[in-house]
Design a protein around this motif. Structure first.
Motif, PDB file in Angstrom:
ATOM      1  N   ALA A 163      -2.621  11.270  -1.892  1.00  0.00           N
ATOM      2  CA  ALA A 163      -3.244  11.514  -3.202  1.00  0.00           C
ATOM      3  C   ALA A 163      -2.190  11.720  -4.281  1.00  0.00           C
ATOM      4  CB  ALA A 163      -4.163  12.737  -3.118  1.00  0.00           C
ATOM      5  N   ALA A 164      -1.141  12.461  -3.970  1.00  0.00           N
ATOM      6  CA  ALA A 164      -0.071  12.681  -4.949  1.00  0.00           C
ATOM      7  C   ALA A 164       0.651  11.383  -5.281  1.00  0.00           C
ATOM      8  CB  ALA A 164       0.916  13.716  -4.417  1.00  0.00           C
ATOM      9  N   THR A 165       0.885  10.557  -4.290  1.00  0.00           N
ATOM     10  CA  THR A 165       1.564   9.285  -4.512  1.00  0.00           C
ATOM     11  C   THR A 165       0.706   8.346  -5.343  1.00  0.00           C
ATOM     12  OG1 THR A 165       2.709   9.563  -2.418  1.00  0.00           O
ATOM     13  CG2 THR A 165       2.714   7.368  -3.364  1.00  0.00           C
ATOM     14  N   VAL A 166      -0.569   8.286  -5.060  1.00  0.00           N
ATOM     15  CA  VAL A 166      -1.481   7.463  -5.863  1.00  0.00           C
ATOM     16  C   VAL A 166      -1.477   7.949  -7.307  1.00  0.00           C
ATOM     17  CG1 VAL A 166      -3.910   6.860  -6.218  1.00  0.00           C
ATOM     18  CG2 VAL A 166      -2.914   6.724  -3.935  1.00  0.00           C
ATOM     19  N   CYS A 167      -1.493   9.263  -7.500  1.00  0.00           N
ATOM     20  CA  CYS A 167      -1.456   9.817  -8.864  1.00  0.00           C
ATOM     21  C   CYS A 167      -0.173   9.432  -9.584  1.00  0.00           C
ATOM     22  CB  CYS A 167      -1.602  11.338  -8.828  1.00  0.00           C
ATOM     23  SG  CYS A 167      -3.267  11.885  -8.437  1.00  0.00           S
ATOM     24  N   GLY A 223       5.565  -0.435  -8.066  1.00  0.00           N
ATOM     25  CA  GLY A 223       5.650  -1.204  -6.825  1.00  0.00           C
ATOM     26  C   GLY A 223       6.560  -0.546  -5.805  1.00  0.00           C
ATOM     27  N   VAL A 224       7.661   0.016  -6.295  1.00  0.00           N
ATOM     28  CA  VAL A 224       8.572   0.734  -5.398  1.00  0.00           C
ATOM     29  C   VAL A 224       7.892   1.989  -4.839  1.00  0.00           C
ATOM     30  CG1 VAL A 224      10.744   2.018  -5.300  1.00  0.00           C
ATOM     31  CG2 VAL A 224      10.638  -0.149  -6.535  1.00  0.00           C
ATOM     32  N   VAL A 225       7.175   2.701  -5.687  1.00  0.00           N
ATOM     33  CA  VAL A 225       6.468   3.909  -5.245  1.00  0.00           C
ATOM     34  C   VAL A 225       5.399   3.560  -4.217  1.00  0.00           C
ATOM     35  CG1 VAL A 225       4.903   5.747  -6.006  1.00  0.00           C
ATOM     36  CG2 VAL A 225       6.936   5.223  -7.344  1.00  0.00           C
ATOM     37  N   VAL A 226       4.611   2.555  -4.498  1.00  0.00           N
ATOM     38  CA  VAL A 226       3.530   2.157  -3.585  1.00  0.00           C
ATOM     39  C   VAL A 226       4.099   1.657  -2.254  1.00  0.00           C
ATOM     40  CG1 VAL A 226       1.682   0.461  -3.233  1.00  0.00           C
ATOM     41  CG2 VAL A 226       1.856   1.683  -5.397  1.00  0.00           C
ATOM     42  N   GLY A 227       5.144   0.867  -2.314  1.00  0.00           N
ATOM     43  CA  GLY A 227       5.727   0.343  -1.077  1.00  0.00           C
ATOM     44  C   GLY A 227       6.474   1.388  -0.278  1.00  0.00           C
ATOM     45  N   GLY A 228       7.213   2.245  -0.965  1.00  0.00           N
ATOM     46  CA  GLY A 228       8.023   3.224  -0.263  1.00  0.00           C
ATOM     47  C   GLY A 228       7.257   4.423   0.241  1.00  0.00           C
ATOM     48  N   TRP A 229       6.314   4.907  -0.510  1.00  0.00           N
ATOM     49  CA  TRP A 229       5.606   6.125  -0.133  1.00  0.00           C
ATOM     50  C   TRP A 229       4.262   5.867   0.535  1.00  0.00           C
ATOM     51  CZ3 TRP A 229       6.537   9.340  -5.208  1.00  0.00           C
ATOM     52  CH2 TRP A 229       7.883   9.694  -5.269  1.00  0.00           C
ATOM     53  N   LEU A 230       3.571   4.831   0.082  1.00  0.00           N
ATOM     54  CA  LEU A 230       2.247   4.546   0.656  1.00  0.00           C
ATOM     55  C   LEU A 230       2.298   3.507   1.766  1.00  0.00           C
ATOM     56  CD1 LEU A 230      -0.014   4.484  -2.534  1.00  0.00           C
ATOM     57  CD2 LEU A 230       0.213   6.297  -0.845  1.00  0.00           C
ATOM     58  N   ARG A 231       3.399   2.797   1.868  1.00  0.00           N
ATOM     59  CA  ARG A 231       3.575   1.761   2.894  1.00  0.00           C
ATOM     60  C   ARG A 231       2.533   0.650   2.776  1.00  0.00           C
ATOM     61  NH1 ARG A 231       8.210   3.786   3.695  1.00  0.00           N
ATOM     62  NH2 ARG A 231       8.520   5.429   5.218  1.00  0.00           N
ATOM     63  N   LEU A 232       2.087   0.396   1.547  1.00  0.00           N
ATOM     64  CA  LEU A 232       1.167  -0.719   1.281  1.00  0.00           C
ATOM     65  C   LEU A 232       2.008  -1.878   0.764  1.00  0.00           C
ATOM     66  CD1 LEU A 232      -1.715   1.237  -0.500  1.00  0.00           C
ATOM     67  CD2 LEU A 232      -1.672   0.410   1.856  1.00  0.00           C
ATOM     68  N   THR A 233       2.585  -2.636   1.680  1.00  0.00           N
ATOM     69  CA  THR A 233       3.586  -3.626   1.285  1.00  0.00           C
ATOM     70  C   THR A 233       3.021  -4.759   0.441  1.00  0.00           C
ATOM     71  OG1 THR A 233       3.308  -4.713   3.429  1.00  0.00           O
ATOM     72  CG2 THR A 233       5.123  -3.149   3.214  1.00  0.00           C
ATOM     73  N   ARG A 234       1.859  -5.243   0.759  1.00  0.00           N
ATOM     74  CA  ARG A 234       1.288  -6.342  -0.036  1.00  0.00           C
ATOM     75  C   ARG A 234       0.978  -5.886  -1.460  1.00  0.00           C
ATOM     76  NH1 ARG A 234      -2.466  -8.421   4.705  1.00  0.00           N
ATOM     77  NH2 ARG A 234      -0.942  -9.729   5.767  1.00  0.00           N
ATOM     78  N   VAL A 235       0.371  -4.725  -1.589  1.00  0.00           N
ATOM     79  CA  VAL A 235       0.069  -4.185  -2.922  1.00  0.00           C
ATOM     80  C   VAL A 235       1.364  -3.927  -3.678  1.00  0.00           C
ATOM     81  CG1 VAL A 235      -0.979  -2.257  -4.163  1.00  0.00           C
ATOM     82  CG2 VAL A 235      -2.099  -3.178  -2.126  1.00  0.00           C
ATOM     83  N   ALA A 236       2.364  -3.428  -2.980  1.00  0.00           N
ATOM     84  CA  ALA A 236       3.653  -3.158  -3.611  1.00  0.00           C
ATOM     85  C   ALA A 236       4.299  -4.444  -4.114  1.00  0.00           C
ATOM     86  CB  ALA A 236       4.577  -2.452  -2.631  1.00  0.00           C
TER      87      ALA A 236
END
Length: 149
Positions: free
Chosen positions: A8-12, A118-131
């Motif tokens: 949740a914090a990463t998405v925010c 993109g870096v935040v999403v890929g690095g913290w959420l591990r959603l590589t395609r979205v990143a």
């Protein structure tokens, strides 16, 4: 519970980055995108400083007034003697570049925010395609601004 809080914090953080990019871009982009009814004309650059250029303004739209001195933020290719299509910010002597170059230049803060998100999403959420989609969208926006300017 801890994992859900981290997600949740990463998405925010990612959403905050994109919203901040839109907010930073909209101050200039609104004048470029919604230029109907605004004063449009041509700026002839007379002098440039470190971050701003100034020159004379020749009107192109009905009701627009000629001005001996207006200022514009300096971009990559602004040189003395250059003629740029511009729109006047209401109630000021500041102008914004129009056309494709002005559009992409105005949205550059959003491009940077998308790359970072993109870096935040890929690095913290591990959603590589979205990143990848997010980061490449930002990179394409920044690249288009570079080419257009």
């Amino acid at each position: 519970m801890l994992t859900a809080g981290r997600v949740a914090a990463t998405v925010c953080v990612a959403v905050l980055l994109v919203v901040a990019g839109v907010w930073a871009s909209w101050g200039t982009a609104q004048h470029v995108m919604l230029s109907n009814g605004r004063e449009r004309g041509t700026l002839t650059v007379a002098e440039c400083g470190e971050d701003r250029c100034s020159g004379s303004y020749a009107p192109r739209s009905p009701g627009s007034q000629a001005r001996s001195r207006v200022v514009i933020d300096r971009s990559i290719d602004v040189r003395k003697g250059a003629r740029l299509p511009v729109v006047v910010k209401p109630g000021s002597s500041e102008v914004v570049r129009t056309g494709a170059a002005g559009f992409f230049h105005a949205w550059m803060p959003l491009g940077g925010a998308l790359v970072f998100a993109g870096v935040v999403v890929g690095g913290w959420l591990r959603l590589t395609r979205v990143a990848w989609v997010t980061g490449l969208s930002g990179a394409l926006l920044l690249g288009a601004a570079f080419v257009a300017l």
